[in-house]
Write an enzyme that holds these catalytic residues in place. Structure first.
Site, PDB file in Angstrom:
ATOM      1  N   PRO A   2      39.623  46.783  32.957  1.00  0.00           N
ATOM      2  CG  PRO A   2      39.287  44.515  32.576  1.00  0.00           C
ATOM      3  CD  PRO A   2      39.228  45.565  33.633  1.00  0.00           C
ATOM      4  CD  GLU A   3      38.505  52.773  30.391  1.00  0.00           C
ATOM      5  OE1 GLU A   3      37.540  53.095  29.662  1.00  0.00           O
ATOM      6  OE2 GLU A   3      39.070  53.564  31.147  1.00  0.00           O
ATOM      7  CE  LYS A  58      34.003  49.696  30.802  1.00  0.00           C
ATOM      8  NZ  LYS A  58      34.711  50.185  31.992  1.00  0.00           N
ATOM      9  CG  HIS A  91      46.621  35.250  39.655  1.00  0.00           C
ATOM     10  ND1 HIS A  91      46.670  35.102  41.016  1.00  0.00           N
ATOM     11  CD2 HIS A  91      47.704  36.002  39.326  1.00  0.00           C
ATOM     12  CE1 HIS A  91      47.735  35.727  41.490  1.00  0.00           C
ATOM     13  NE2 HIS A  91      48.391  36.273  40.485  1.00  0.00           N
ATOM     14  NE  ARG A 110      41.468  44.154  43.423  1.00  0.00           N
ATOM     15  CZ  ARG A 110      41.137  45.446  43.450  1.00  0.00           C
ATOM     16  NH1 ARG A 110      41.701  46.273  42.620  1.00  0.00           N
ATOM     17  NH2 ARG A 110      40.247  45.883  44.300  1.00  0.00           N
ATOM     18  NE  ARG A 149      22.378  61.709  32.011  1.00  0.00           N
ATOM     19  CZ  ARG A 149      22.557  60.409  32.145  1.00  0.00           C
ATOM     20  NH1 ARG A 149      23.487  59.977  32.935  1.00  0.00           N
ATOM     21  NH2 ARG A 149      21.795  59.573  31.495  1.00  0.00           N
ATOM     22  NE  ARG A 249      37.481  55.353  39.015  1.00  0.00           N
ATOM     23  CZ  ARG A 249      36.927  54.617  38.046  1.00  0.00           C
ATOM     24  NH1 ARG A 249      35.630  54.543  37.937  1.00  0.00           N
ATOM     25  NH2 ARG A 249      37.680  53.965  37.187  1.00  0.00           N
TER      26      ARG A 249
END
Ligand SMILES: [Zn+2]
Length: 260
Positions: A2-3, A58, A91, A110, A149, A249
């Protein structure tokens, strides 16, 4: 995973379902949920009223009337189900029973989702950077945050200390909107490009938040411009979208619009 827009949506669903309701019971339905002891601590919330649910990066925070907070993170496959009966959906891993026959279930195939109990007055240990829409986040402040960075900009965007809540899908989308190659070293972006990047981040998250259809796992992602569209034509210039792997990714980008 989920974003941010999905978590925002989920927090609204939870808020609408339980705000103003008294928690009657909280129980785990799977051994790995019970193991870490968080639900035992959360038993202190029983009998308390939910003041509201909000998203922080999040995480989702359920604030109760005594100031205690239940923090929930969906991790990879978590989601809410709301029912009017105590029959668990498929679930279901955690059951939150509220007054007025309201049942909120953490559904998580999961079983990676996590809950945490935060006592009244305790500070959260969630260390995250500013939200994408924080007015303090300007092209200049974002550029200053990127200046140290040397890692590729795509990977920098996934660091929650930089901008909270941007995940793999929307980082790729934002870079496509900003016409920035995902491998560009973060520190090398000019102010003009950082300005486009911030606009791209906000545009991407806004578009996702206003999309009435929720992006369910495994469902079509056809509102996305580049993510998971390898070899499909770029929506802007028709060049075939490419996929590369960065930090294990997948990243998708247009080789013509997004020059290094
Ligand atoms: Zn293109």
């Amino acid at each position: 995973m989920p974003e941010l827009p999905e978590v925002e949506h989920a927090a609204r669903v939870a808020h609408d379902a339980v705000q103003g309701r008294v928690l009657r019971a909280i129980r785990g339905l799977h051994p790995s949920v019970l193991r870490d002891g968080a639900l035992d601590a959360a038993a202190a919330l029983v009998g308390r009223t939910v003041q509201g649910v909000r998203r922080v990066a999040k995480w989702q925070e359920f604030t109760f009337d005594d100031g205690a907070v239940l923090v929930v993170h969906f991790r990879m496959t978590g989601d809410w189900a709301v029912t009017a009966t105590p029959a668990p959906p498929r679930h279901a891993r955690i059951h939150l029973h509220f007054d007025g026959d309201r049942h909120l279930w953490l559904v998580d195939p999961r079983v990676l989702g996590r809950v945490q109990y935060r006592a009244p007055g305790a500070l959260g240990d969630v260390r995250v950077g500013p939200d994408a829409h924080d007015s303090a986040l300007t092209p200049a402040t974002l550029r200053a945050r990127l200046a140290a960075r040397r890692i590729p900009i795509k990977q920098a965007l996934l660091d929650q200390r930089l901008v909270a809540g941007l995940g793999n899908i929307y980082a790729a989308e934002a870079l496509w909107h900003a016409r920035i190659h995902p491998a560009t070293p973060a520190a090398r972006l000019s102010l003009a490009r950082v300005e486009r990047l911030l606009a791209g981040i906000r545009w991407t998250l806004d578009a996702a938040l206003t999309d009435p259809g929720r992006q369910a796992y495994g469902e079509s992602l056809d509102r996305l411009a580049v993510y998971d569209r390898e070899a499909a034509p770029c929506l802007r210039c028709t060049a075939p979208i490419r996929r590369i792997v960065q930090g294990q990714r997948s990243t998708y980008y247009c080789p013509r619009c997004q020059r290094a």
